[in-house]
Design a protein around this motif. Structure first.
Motif, PDB file in Angstrom:
ATOM      1  N   PRO A 264      35.255 -15.328  -4.286  1.00 59.15           N
ATOM      2  CA  PRO A 264      36.453 -15.367  -5.127  1.00 59.15           C
ATOM      3  C   PRO A 264      37.231 -14.056  -5.059  1.00 59.15           C
ATOM      4  N   PHE A 265      38.540 -14.178  -5.097  1.00 57.38           N
ATOM      5  CA  PHE A 265      39.455 -13.028  -5.137  1.00 57.38           C
ATOM      6  C   PHE A 265      40.308 -13.236  -6.391  1.00 57.38           C
ATOM      7  N   ILE A 266      40.058 -12.457  -7.442  1.00 62.57           N
ATOM      8  CA  ILE A 266      40.613 -12.721  -8.764  1.00 62.57           C
ATOM      9  C   ILE A 266      41.744 -11.736  -9.064  1.00 62.57           C
ATOM     10  N   VAL A 267      42.928 -12.289  -9.285  1.00 58.41           N
ATOM     11  CA  VAL A 267      44.115 -11.482  -9.588  1.00 58.41           C
ATOM     12  C   VAL A 267      44.465 -11.703 -11.056  1.00 58.41           C
ATOM     13  N   CYS A 268      44.243 -10.685 -11.879  1.00 63.66           N
ATOM     14  CA  CYS A 268      44.517 -10.783 -13.315  1.00 63.66           C
ATOM     15  C   CYS A 268      46.010 -10.569 -13.589  1.00 63.66           C
ATOM     16  N   GLY A 269      46.425 -10.930 -14.786  1.00 60.98           N
ATOM     17  CA  GLY A 269      47.840 -10.843 -15.144  1.00 60.98           C
ATOM     18  C   GLY A 269      48.395  -9.441 -15.141  1.00 60.98           C
ATOM     19  N   ASP A 270      47.520  -8.437 -15.333  1.00 55.18           N
ATOM     20  CA  ASP A 270      47.985  -7.050 -15.397  1.00 55.18           C
ATOM     21  C   ASP A 270      47.834  -6.319 -14.063  1.00 55.18           C
ATOM     22  N   ALA A 271      47.463  -7.039 -13.013  1.00 53.34           N
ATOM     23  CA  ALA A 271      47.205  -6.393 -11.724  1.00 53.34           C
ATOM     24  C   ALA A 271      48.495  -5.892 -11.082  1.00 53.34           C
ATOM     25  N   ASP A 272      48.340  -4.916 -10.204  1.00 51.66           N
ATOM     26  CA  ASP A 272      49.426  -4.494  -9.325  1.00 51.66           C
ATOM     27  C   ASP A 272      49.610  -5.620  -8.303  1.00 51.66           C
ATOM     28  N   ILE A 273      50.623  -6.454  -8.511  1.00 48.50           N
ATOM     29  CA  ILE A 273      50.760  -7.687  -7.733  1.00 48.50           C
ATOM     30  C   ILE A 273      50.947  -7.404  -6.245  1.00 48.50           C
ATOM     31  N   LYS A 275      49.945  -4.830  -4.479  1.00 50.01           N
ATOM     32  CA  LYS A 275      48.692  -4.382  -3.872  1.00 50.01           C
ATOM     33  C   LYS A 275      47.708  -5.540  -3.771  1.00 50.01           C
ATOM     34  N   ALA A 276      47.613  -6.340  -4.836  1.00 48.07           N
ATOM     35  CA  ALA A 276      46.720  -7.490  -4.819  1.00 48.07           C
ATOM     36  C   ALA A 276      47.114  -8.475  -3.724  1.00 48.07           C
ATOM     37  N   LEU A 277      48.414  -8.671  -3.554  1.00 43.82           N
ATOM     38  CA  LEU A 277      48.896  -9.571  -2.512  1.00 43.82           C
ATOM     39  C   LEU A 277      48.488  -9.061  -1.133  1.00 43.82           C
ATOM     40  N   GLU A 278      48.732  -7.786  -0.887  1.00 48.70           N
ATOM     41  CA  GLU A 278      48.407  -7.189   0.409  1.00 48.70           C
ATOM     42  C   GLU A 278      46.923  -7.362   0.734  1.00 48.70           C
ATOM     43  N   LEU A 279      46.078  -7.081  -0.271  1.00 51.61           N
ATOM     44  CA  LEU A 279      44.647  -7.130  -0.020  1.00 51.61           C
ATOM     45  C   LEU A 279      44.101  -8.555  -0.016  1.00 51.61           C
ATOM     46  N   SER A 280      44.738  -9.472  -0.752  1.00 51.19           N
ATOM     47  CA  SER A 280      44.309 -10.873  -0.675  1.00 51.19           C
ATOM     48  C   SER A 280      44.585 -11.434   0.719  1.00 51.19           C
ATOM     49  N   HIS A 281      45.685 -10.995   1.308  1.00 45.34           N
ATOM     50  CA  HIS A 281      46.028 -11.394   2.675  1.00 45.34           C
ATOM     51  C   HIS A 281      44.988 -10.854   3.662  1.00 45.34           C
ATOM     52  N   LEU A 282      44.664  -9.566   3.514  1.00 47.23           N
ATOM     53  CA  LEU A 282      43.630  -8.959   4.356  1.00 47.23           C
ATOM     54  C   LEU A 282      42.287  -9.644   4.144  1.00 47.23           C
ATOM     55  N   ALA A 283      41.953  -9.897   2.868  1.00 49.62           N
ATOM     56  CA  ALA A 283      40.646 -10.457   2.531  1.00 49.62           C
ATOM     57  C   ALA A 283      40.410 -11.802   3.199  1.00 49.62           C
ATOM     58  N   PHE A 422      41.075  -7.736  -9.347  1.00 47.23           N
ATOM     59  CA  PHE A 422      42.281  -6.916  -9.407  1.00 47.23           C
ATOM     60  C   PHE A 422      42.808  -6.907 -10.836  1.00 47.23           C
ATOM     61  N   THR A 423      42.730  -5.736 -11.458  1.00 46.97           N
ATOM     62  CA  THR A 423      43.155  -5.544 -12.840  1.00 46.97           C
ATOM     63  C   THR A 423      43.366  -4.058 -13.080  1.00 46.97           C
ATOM     64  N   GLN A 424      44.184  -3.731 -14.067  1.00 38.64           N
ATOM     65  CA  GLN A 424      44.354  -2.332 -14.465  1.00 38.64           C
ATOM     66  C   GLN A 424      43.546  -2.007 -15.718  1.00 38.64           C
ATOM     67  N   SER A 425      42.783  -2.972 -16.194  1.00 38.52           N
ATOM     68  CA  SER A 425      41.971  -2.785 -17.393  1.00 38.52           C
ATOM     69  C   SER A 425      40.532  -2.482 -17.015  1.00 38.52           C
TER      70      SER A 425
END
Length: 491
Positions: A264-273, A275-283, A422-425
């Motif tokens: 699983p690749f989990i992108v939370c609502g407070d994530a840096d979108i 950065k999360a997008l870039e790394l989800s693509h790589l992942a 992926f979260t800032q919390s």
């Protein structure tokens, strides 16, 4: 013809013929996935070849210098080996690109430096492996010895040929073992060169034995061999079961397994979108999706879902496909026709079962095993593309509302290899890191591999760990030595 291709073919002309002179057994072709043409014929090892290799490894372990030399001497040889791998990096890179289809930029900058680093890391460990002195309740002096386990059988996969070679061979040799390694039948070439370089570095004959052949013959012979003391396998869960069964039926040899995943690749609502997008693509798309720990289930919080989906679509559409020997190409072919057909079958399942195809889903070009980077949205947990390990460039995006929900869904799988969060919390990161049943959690990063970081899975992703200090336990026996104390007053 590109430089890398010229280099690879030069190596083949210079070295493969030696293999043919020595191999009076059968041969099999290894295929260039770019062109679907035969690169070379490679010796096909079978049960008898495994028997000869095991005999050589046993003799080298029981009578040879490798386990008897000082650990410092072994360390120096492994350092020389790392130096030779570095000197021949261009050849090893070219062989893996030619044989596997991975991009030359990936092999050059992401893979080969780590191969060299991992050999140097375990060269440094060789003279630091030691036992302990223990305090006993009775009047005895007690110490432990950490001894090499013996002849080790290793079976490596086709997706990262020289990387998996280093993960397996370096720690086993550092501990003083001898090795019989079967390379993957789809990608045998770099292991042949690496074995030649081991001899040049000073690894004694019989210590590292490399067999090219098929899993149902050579691999099965390794798993069931009565004179192999331990087996390490990386590959599919299905084959891992067979390896474990064969090991149990033979001499109860210990087994470590690094198997499949559906991470699983989990992108939370407070994530840096971004950065999360870039790394989800790589992942997902790294190595054409042919990665056991690929972030193949992308869970995105409902508050940012629409934005993320649109950006993921554009990112996939801009991915550069082409000849992997060309610098700047991001995406090469799948490894062979079987893998190509499997991925296309799952893309069909996604369409049939109601996922939204955003982009891709088709073959790229009319030559080679190329598949367009594919993105599905609105993927349900019961769909085949969400449940099964596709091992290809198919990103599956789903929406979630709460952390409790996403934990339950993320853990609802037979696998447990890795996860991305992926979260800032900090509180959210800590909660998810502890709640996810996986062997590795990457927080605000992905594919952060290091020589010291252990890697392995929960559940049907296997057991045991690769890399770091943890892997050394796979290749050592612990012996307790107990002697009486004449004067217990000195306790």
């Amino acid at each position: 013809m590109e430089f890398g291709t010229i280099l690879a073919y030069w190596w083949l002309n210079a070295r493969i013929w030696i293999l043919h002179q020595l191999a009076w057994c059968k041969t099999f072709p290894t295929i260039d996935p770019r062109s679907e043409e035969i690169i070379a014929q490679v010796a096909e090892g079978d049960e008898e070849d495994v028997n000869r290799a095991v005999k050589a490894a046993r003799n080298a372990f029981e009578k040879g210098p490798w386990p008897r030399m000082t650990a410092y001497e072994r360390s120096k040889i492994l350092f020389r080996y790392a130096d030779l791998l570095e000197q021949h990096s261009d050849e090893l890179v070219a062989l893996d690109v030619l044989d596997n289809g991975k991009t030359i930029d990936q092999a050059t900058f992401a893979e080969m430096p780590n191969v060299i680093r991992w050999f140097r890391y375990y060269a440094g460990w060789a003279d630091k492996i030691h036992g302990m002195t223990l305090q006993a309740d009775s009047p005895h002096h007690v110490h432990t010895l950490h001894e090499p386990i013996g002849v080790v059988g290793q079976i490596v996969p086709w997706n990262f040929p020289i990387i998996m070679f280093s993960w397996k061979v370096a720690p086993a040799l550092a501990c003083g073992n001898t090795v019989v390694l079967k390379s993957a039948e789809l990608t045998p070439l770099s292991a042949i060169l690496a074995g030649t370089l081991a001899l040049e570095a000073g690894v004694p004959p019989g210590v590292l034995n490399i067999i090219s052949g098929f899993g149902h013959t050579a691999g099965a012979a390794i798993a069931s061999h009565m004179d192999i003391d331990k087996v390490a396998f990386t590959g599919s869960t299905e084959v891992g079961r067979s390896v474990m069964e064969a090991a149990a039926r033979s001499n109860l040899k210990p087994v470590t397994l690094e198997l499949g995943g559906k991470s699983p690749f989990i992108v939370c609502g407070d994530a840096d979108i971004d950065k999360a997008l870039e790394l989800s693509h790589l992942a997902l798309f790294f190595n054409q999706g042919q990665t056991c720990c690929a972030g193949s289930r992308t869970f995105v919080h409902e508050s940012v879902y629409d934005e993320f989906v649109e950006k993921a679509k554009k990112k996939a559409e801009n991915r550069v496909l082409g000849d992997p020997f060309q610098s700047g190409v991001e995406h090469g072919p799948q490894v062979d026709i079987s893998q190509f057909n499997k991925v296309m079958k799952y893309i069909g399942y996604g369409k049939e079962q109601g996922a939204t195809l955003l982009t891709g889903g088709e073959r790229h070009g009319d030559k080679g095993f190329y598949i367009q980077p594919t993105v599905f949205a609105d993927v349900g947990d019961s769909m085949a593309i969400s449940r099964d390990e596709i091992f290809g460039p198919v990103q599956c995006i789903s929406k979630f509302k709460t952390l409790e929900e996403v934990v339950e869904r993320a853990n609802n799988t037979q696998y447990g290899l890795a996860a991305g969060v992926f979260t800032q919390s900090l509180d959210t990161a800590n909660f998810l890191s502890r709640a996810l049943k996986v062997g590795t959690v990457w927080v605000n990063t992905y594919y952060a591999f290091d020589a010291a970081i252990p890697f392995g899975g929960y559940k049907m992703s296997g057991f045991g760990r690769e890399k770091g200090e943890y892997v050394l336990k796979n290749y050592l026996q612990v012996k307790a030595v107990v002697t009486p104390l004449k004067n217990p007053a000195w306790l």
